[in-house]
Design a protein around this motif. Structure first.
Motif, PDB file in Angstrom:
ATOM      1  N   VAL A  80      36.586 -52.027  39.537  1.00  0.00           N
ATOM      2  CA  VAL A  80      37.052 -50.654  39.343  1.00  0.00           C
ATOM      3  C   VAL A  80      35.914 -49.704  39.719  1.00  0.00           C
ATOM      4  CG1 VAL A  80      37.928 -48.954  37.692  1.00  0.00           C
ATOM      5  CG2 VAL A  80      38.613 -51.357  37.489  1.00  0.00           C
ATOM      6  N   ALA A  81      36.206 -48.776  40.604  1.00  0.00           N
ATOM      7  CA  ALA A  81      35.208 -47.799  41.058  1.00  0.00           C
ATOM      8  C   ALA A  81      35.143 -46.615  40.100  1.00  0.00           C
ATOM      9  CB  ALA A  81      35.569 -47.296  42.449  1.00  0.00           C
ATOM     10  N   ASN A  82      34.035 -45.917  40.175  1.00  0.00           N
ATOM     11  CA  ASN A  82      33.852 -44.647  39.492  1.00  0.00           C
ATOM     12  C   ASN A  82      33.218 -43.704  40.504  1.00  0.00           C
ATOM     13  OD1 ASN A  82      31.699 -42.837  37.823  1.00  0.00           O
ATOM     14  ND2 ASN A  82      33.599 -43.135  36.688  1.00  0.00           N
ATOM     15  N   ALA A  83      33.538 -42.437  40.409  1.00  0.00           N
ATOM     16  CA  ALA A  83      32.969 -41.472  41.340  1.00  0.00           C
ATOM     17  C   ALA A  83      32.718 -40.149  40.629  1.00  0.00           C
ATOM     18  CB  ALA A  83      33.902 -41.260  42.528  1.00  0.00           C
ATOM     19  N   SER A  84      31.775 -39.402  41.150  1.00  0.00           N
ATOM     20  CA  SER A  84      31.465 -38.053  40.676  1.00  0.00           C
ATOM     21  C   SER A  84      31.413 -37.140  41.892  1.00  0.00           C
ATOM     22  CB  SER A  84      30.098 -38.022  39.978  1.00  0.00           C
ATOM     23  OG  SER A  84      30.092 -38.881  38.866  1.00  0.00           O
ATOM     24  N   PHE A  85      31.891 -35.922  41.710  1.00  0.00           N
ATOM     25  CA  PHE A  85      32.005 -34.966  42.810  1.00  0.00           C
ATOM     26  C   PHE A  85      31.413 -33.629  42.402  1.00  0.00           C
ATOM     27  CE2 PHE A  85      35.338 -38.000  43.179  1.00  0.00           C
ATOM     28  CZ  PHE A  85      35.566 -38.186  44.524  1.00  0.00           C
ATOM     29  N   PHE A 113      36.966 -52.104  46.194  1.00  0.00           N
ATOM     30  CA  PHE A 113      37.419 -51.751  44.849  1.00  0.00           C
ATOM     31  C   PHE A 113      38.944 -51.817  44.796  1.00  0.00           C
ATOM     32  CE2 PHE A 113      33.267 -49.530  44.879  1.00  0.00           C
ATOM     33  CZ  PHE A 113      32.718 -50.107  43.738  1.00  0.00           C
ATOM     34  N   LEU A 114      39.468 -52.199  43.647  1.00  0.00           N
ATOM     35  CA  LEU A 114      40.905 -52.356  43.466  1.00  0.00           C
ATOM     36  C   LEU A 114      41.530 -51.201  42.691  1.00  0.00           C
ATOM     37  CD1 LEU A 114      40.880 -56.172  42.637  1.00  0.00           C
ATOM     38  CD2 LEU A 114      41.178 -55.059  44.865  1.00  0.00           C
ATOM     39  N   ALA A 115      40.701 -50.427  42.022  1.00  0.00           N
ATOM     40  CA  ALA A 115      41.161 -49.277  41.243  1.00  0.00           C
ATOM     41  C   ALA A 115      39.999 -48.298  41.123  1.00  0.00           C
ATOM     42  CB  ALA A 115      41.639 -49.716  39.856  1.00  0.00           C
ATOM     43  N   MET A 116      40.311 -47.080  40.665  1.00  0.00           N
ATOM     44  CA  MET A 116      39.262 -46.093  40.430  1.00  0.00           C
ATOM     45  C   MET A 116      39.537 -45.402  39.107  1.00  0.00           C
ATOM     46  SD  MET A 116      37.829 -42.915  42.724  1.00  0.00           S
ATOM     47  CE  MET A 116      37.145 -44.005  43.951  1.00  0.00           C
ATOM     48  N   GLN A 117      38.461 -45.178  38.370  1.00  0.00           N
ATOM     49  CA  GLN A 117      38.561 -44.516  37.064  1.00  0.00           C
ATOM     50  C   GLN A 117      37.554 -43.386  36.980  1.00  0.00           C
ATOM     51  OE1 GLN A 117      38.757 -47.093  33.631  1.00  0.00           O
ATOM     52  NE2 GLN A 117      37.475 -45.718  32.442  1.00  0.00           N
ATOM     53  N   LEU A 163      45.331 -47.049  40.665  1.00  0.00           N
ATOM     54  CA  LEU A 163      45.243 -48.334  41.355  1.00  0.00           C
ATOM     55  C   LEU A 163      45.061 -48.048  42.838  1.00  0.00           C
ATOM     56  CD1 LEU A 163      48.164 -50.256  39.605  1.00  0.00           C
ATOM     57  CD2 LEU A 163      45.705 -50.491  39.163  1.00  0.00           C
ATOM     58  N   LEU A 164      44.176 -48.789  43.487  1.00  0.00           N
ATOM     59  CA  LEU A 164      43.939 -48.601  44.915  1.00  0.00           C
ATOM     60  C   LEU A 164      44.683 -49.627  45.760  1.00  0.00           C
ATOM     61  CD1 LEU A 164      40.110 -47.827  44.846  1.00  0.00           C
ATOM     62  CD2 LEU A 164      42.037 -46.221  44.836  1.00  0.00           C
ATOM     63  N   GLN A 165      45.130 -50.688  45.117  1.00  0.00           N
ATOM     64  CA  GLN A 165      45.914 -51.731  45.779  1.00  0.00           C
ATOM     65  C   GLN A 165      46.950 -52.227  44.782  1.00  0.00           C
ATOM     66  OE1 GLN A 165      43.609 -54.944  47.461  1.00  0.00           O
ATOM     67  NE2 GLN A 165      41.985 -53.580  48.121  1.00  0.00           N
ATOM     68  N   ASP A 166      48.016 -52.783  45.288  1.00  0.00           N
ATOM     69  CA  ASP A 166      49.051 -53.371  44.449  1.00  0.00           C
ATOM     70  C   ASP A 166      48.451 -54.571  43.709  1.00  0.00           C
ATOM     71  OD1 ASP A 166      51.197 -54.797  43.381  1.00  0.00           O
ATOM     72  OD2 ASP A 166      52.444 -54.572  45.162  1.00  0.00           O
TER      73      ASP A 166
END
Length: 175
Positions: A80-85, A113-117, A163-166
């Protein structure tokens, strides 16, 4: 907006990144960083080991915004990815955040990554919430009064997820 380039951040970009970071932190409305956060701490956050940082630049090379992409958790949460902008306050409202968000989601998929939070989206940051929903995120949790807003006092923060992929096509979990 077609003259905007999104590319990996370089050490030479840090002065501009620091300026954007400092403006957001001084405002005290969207990030938990203290106004006493050092330049070195900000450098580590944006350009440290294991951080994939990107900048959006104008045709003249001016940094308009930036994001960082990292695993949300180590080990069994690493998928699971995390990002800041952050967008330069002078460039807000011009679609920079949307372009960075799209780029980040594509980059996260390319990185496997399969998802992002997003762990902590301040509830009063309505522009960000609207943007993340437009890009497919949902609010999955509310952290009551978790953020001490500089002007408004204690306000909620949201956890947002996508979710980034099924999941039916995710690789088999291994040890």
């Amino acid at each position: 907006m077609n003259d905007i380039e999104i590319r990996p951040a370089h050490e030479a970009d840090f002065e501009s990144m620091w300026s954007i970071f400092s403006a957001h932190i001084a405002a005290g409305e969207t990030y938990t960083f203290s106004s006493a956060t050092t330049r070195e701490a900000a450098h580590q956050y944006w350009l440290g080991a294991g951080v994939h940082a990107f900048v959006a630049t104008s045709s003249g090379g001016r940094v308009l915004g930036m994001y960082r992409l990292v695993p949300n958790q180590p080990g069994r949460g690493h998928h699971v990815a995390n990002a800041s902008f952050m967008v330069n306050p002078a460039a807000q409202g011009a679609g920079i955040g949307y372009r960075l968000g799209e780029h980040c989601l594509d980059q996260a998929r390319r990185n496997g990554f399969l998802a992002m939070q997003f762990n902590y989206v301040v509830s009063t940051n309505t522009a960000a919430i609207r943007l993340w929903k437009k890009l497919g995120f949902a609010i999955t949790g509310t952290l009551p009064k978790a953020f001490r807003h500089k002007r408004l006092g204690y306000v909620d923060a949201y956890v947002m997820y996508q979710l980034l992929q099924d999941p039916d096509h995710w690789p088999t979990a291994d040890e």
